[in-house]
Design an enzyme around this catalytic site. Sequence first.
Site, PDB file in Angstrom:
ATOM      1  N   LYS A  45     -72.531   8.455  79.462  1.00  0.00           N
ATOM      2  CA  LYS A  45     -72.251   9.864  80.204  1.00  0.00           C
ATOM      3  C   LYS A  45     -72.387   9.581  81.717  1.00  0.00           C
ATOM      4  CE  LYS A  45     -72.188  13.142  76.549  1.00  0.00           C
ATOM      5  NZ  LYS A  45     -73.010  14.430  76.206  1.00  0.00           N
ATOM      6  N   ASP A  91     -69.452  19.532  78.317  1.00  0.00           N
ATOM      7  CA  ASP A  91     -70.853  20.066  77.293  1.00  0.00           C
ATOM      8  C   ASP A  91     -71.297  21.142  77.879  1.00  0.00           C
ATOM      9  OD1 ASP A  91     -70.892  17.802  75.672  1.00  0.00           O
ATOM     10  OD2 ASP A  91     -71.916  16.541  77.166  1.00  0.00           O
TER      11      ASP A  91
HETATM   12  P1  NDP Z   1     -79.563  10.795  76.761  1.00  0.00           P
HETATM   13  O1  NDP Z   1     -79.543   9.025  76.356  1.00  0.00           O
HETATM   14  O2  NDP Z   1     -78.683  10.653  78.139  1.00  0.00           O
HETATM   15  O3  NDP Z   1     -81.000  11.361  77.035  1.00  0.00           O
HETATM   16  C1  NDP Z   1     -81.806  11.246  76.062  1.00  0.00           C
HETATM   17  C2  NDP Z   1     -83.001  12.126  76.333  1.00  0.00           C
HETATM   18  O4  NDP Z   1     -83.758  12.079  74.991  1.00  0.00           O
HETATM   19  C3  NDP Z   1     -83.801  11.964  77.352  1.00  0.00           C
HETATM   20  O5  NDP Z   1     -84.281  13.156  78.080  1.00  0.00           O
HETATM   21  C4  NDP Z   1     -84.909  10.988  76.704  1.00  0.00           C
HETATM   22  O6  NDP Z   1     -86.188  11.101  77.730  1.00  0.00           O
HETATM   23  C5  NDP Z   1     -85.055  11.938  75.260  1.00  0.00           C
HETATM   24  N1  NDP Z   1     -85.824  11.221  74.296  1.00  0.00           N
HETATM   25  C6  NDP Z   1     -85.099  10.130  73.581  1.00  0.00           C
HETATM   26  N2  NDP Z   1     -85.970   9.699  72.850  1.00  0.00           N
HETATM   27  C7  NDP Z   1     -87.118  10.383  72.925  1.00  0.00           C
HETATM   28  C8  NDP Z   1     -88.233  10.291  72.212  1.00  0.00           C
HETATM   29  N3  NDP Z   1     -88.750   9.569  71.433  1.00  0.00           N
HETATM   30  N4  NDP Z   1     -89.156  11.193  72.585  1.00  0.00           N
HETATM   31  C9  NDP Z   1     -88.995  11.932  73.577  1.00  0.00           C
HETATM   32  N5  NDP Z   1     -88.007  12.120  74.384  1.00  0.00           N
HETATM   33  C10 NDP Z   1     -87.065  11.273  73.894  1.00  0.00           C
HETATM   34  O7  NDP Z   1     -78.557  11.481  75.558  1.00  0.00           O
HETATM   35  P2  NDP Z   1     -77.651  12.807  75.752  1.00  0.00           P
HETATM   36  O8  NDP Z   1     -78.475  13.899  76.641  1.00  0.00           O
HETATM   37  O9  NDP Z   1     -76.345  12.322  75.959  1.00  0.00           O
HETATM   38  O10 NDP Z   1     -77.936  13.142  74.229  1.00  0.00           O
HETATM   39  C11 NDP Z   1     -79.177  13.869  73.861  1.00  0.00           C
HETATM   40  C12 NDP Z   1     -78.651  14.622  72.243  1.00  0.00           C
HETATM   41  O11 NDP Z   1     -77.927  15.590  72.534  1.00  0.00           O
HETATM   42  C13 NDP Z   1     -78.004  13.534  71.447  1.00  0.00           C
HETATM   43  O12 NDP Z   1     -78.600  13.592  70.107  1.00  0.00           O
HETATM   44  C14 NDP Z   1     -76.565  14.010  71.446  1.00  0.00           C
HETATM   45  O13 NDP Z   1     -76.092  13.606  70.304  1.00  0.00           O
HETATM   46  C15 NDP Z   1     -76.502  15.504  71.594  1.00  0.00           C
HETATM   47  N6  NDP Z   1     -75.473  15.956  72.034  1.00  0.00           N
HETATM   48  C16 NDP Z   1     -74.855  16.931  71.420  1.00  0.00           C
HETATM   49  C17 NDP Z   1     -73.885  17.545  71.933  1.00  0.00           C
HETATM   50  C18 NDP Z   1     -73.194  18.718  71.157  1.00  0.00           C
HETATM   51  O14 NDP Z   1     -72.245  18.918  71.438  1.00  0.00           O
HETATM   52  N7  NDP Z   1     -73.885  19.101  70.365  1.00  0.00           N
HETATM   53  C19 NDP Z   1     -73.439  17.311  73.190  1.00  0.00           C
HETATM   54  C20 NDP Z   1     -74.022  16.232  73.910  1.00  0.00           C
HETATM   55  C21 NDP Z   1     -75.132  15.714  73.479  1.00  0.00           C
HETATM   56  P3  NDP Z   1     -86.402   9.967  78.683  1.00  0.00           P
HETATM   57  O15 NDP Z   1     -85.931  10.518  79.897  1.00  0.00           O
HETATM   58  O16 NDP Z   1     -88.097  10.082  78.619  1.00  0.00           O
HETATM   59  O17 NDP Z   1     -86.163   8.684  78.039  1.00  0.00           O
END
Ligand code: NDP
Length: 456
Positions: free
Chosen positions: A258, A294
Amino acid sequence: MFKRIFLTGFQGAGKTTLGKLISKRLGWELIETDQKISDDSKKTIPEITKNGTDWIQFRSLEHQVLKELLQRENIVIDAGGGMAVNEVFGELNKKLLMDSNNTLIVLLTAPDKVLINRIKKAESIRFGSRPILNAIKARNIQESKEKLSKAKLLKIKIEDALKVLEKRKRLYKKLTDLEIDTNKFSAPNYLNNICVIIGDPIEHSLSPLIHNTAYKALTIDDKYIYLPIRVSKESLEKAIELIKKLNIKGISVTVPLKEEVLKYLNKVEKEAKKIGAVNTIVNNEGILTGYNTDWIGAVKSLVEKTSLSGKNIAVIGAGGSARAVIYGLVKKGAMVKVFNRSEDKAKRLAKKFGCEFGSMKNLQEISDMDIIVNATSVGMNEDKSPIDKKLIRKHQIVFDCVYSPLETKLLKDAKSKGAKIIFGTEMLLYQGVEQFKLYTGLDAPISEMKKALEST
Ligand code: NDP
């Protein structure tokens, strides 16, 4: 810039159909490697492989053909399914492909059931044109005294195909730039109204379901189709080139692309620019404009349950979706506090959107908030929650952006504490509704899309 496209995938994965469409669209020649081997050697494939009992000569010819084709430009190669994954020349072919960095390698996939139906259909038209893949089995059949019926032979062939497919699946995935699921791709004769979702992983995405359901509900499914394409960060540039070349109309963007995708866009609409992430791209004759729907999805899901102005909201996460959620909530007058595993990212986001930063080491304060939003990927296809259950209170609304599984551990915990819950599918629905308008110019059939999501 890629100069040729290499389409691979198992029998029935749609290489011929998609190959024809792509080559027509690009004005590139389509070369089917099995046909070329047959034409060059003036023998049929069953003749070259002695009815599937000896594949060595065939694999050697195939290797030669690949070498030749990788020297040519402006071609679409419809490659035999085993080309880069067979036990004889597979490794060599794989190396040739990997070294050829101006080749776009596309894997076509479909669920096993769909592949089997397609193989059956092909066999009903040209029975026996493709030999059995397992040489030992083919030899046993030949040496057997028993005269096998057509139906029995077909059954053996399909069992054989499924076994080989299982082995090849992993190998294919490692090799390819992009992976297109052709499940819903039943021979359309257009490419202009194709919409796709790109990201990695992509199998869990419900976007194809809601968009294809909407096309059907408005009876425009003869004009529009929506496909999932697995695209990693490393393959994004090539994917964008393909999207432009094929004039793919609408592109939904998901994890992890994204933010990365921004640099390939010609224009970015003001809200997406402020958020710094794009989940929707409209392609107007090669001009790519990025949008973010979103934030609308998140806000609509919440305002169905509560007003947002003045509410204390904890947002956990600082990735692409968190940016959109925070933007939407702040815009609606909420008091947001951002928590994230990488705290510096949370600090930066809080500063950018004029809200507060909270430390993961001091999560206790979450219990006093009105609303908790999980915008991390924690809980996606796993039974984990980003926060301890004991932090959740009955008076709260807990909203999880994650929608796979529908009821995540966080939501289960919240429910058991008597809190109100909002599923990630709500956000998915409303962000999809906005996308639908942008891709088709039509109002989305919301209730049909919702029903489709509820049926999963
Ligand atoms: P990104 O990859 O941009 O961000 C991931 C986030 O999750 C970061 O804040 C990351 O933290 C955190 N994270 C990942 N793994 C861990 C962990 N093991 N422990 C703690 N924090 C963790 O992903 P998105 O923001 O695009 O998507 C996030 C979720 O939202 C996904 O599951 C996606 O499918 C869902 N989503 C749902 C939508 C909907 O319409 N319902 C729309 C968009 C997304 P760090 O910064 O520390 O890496």
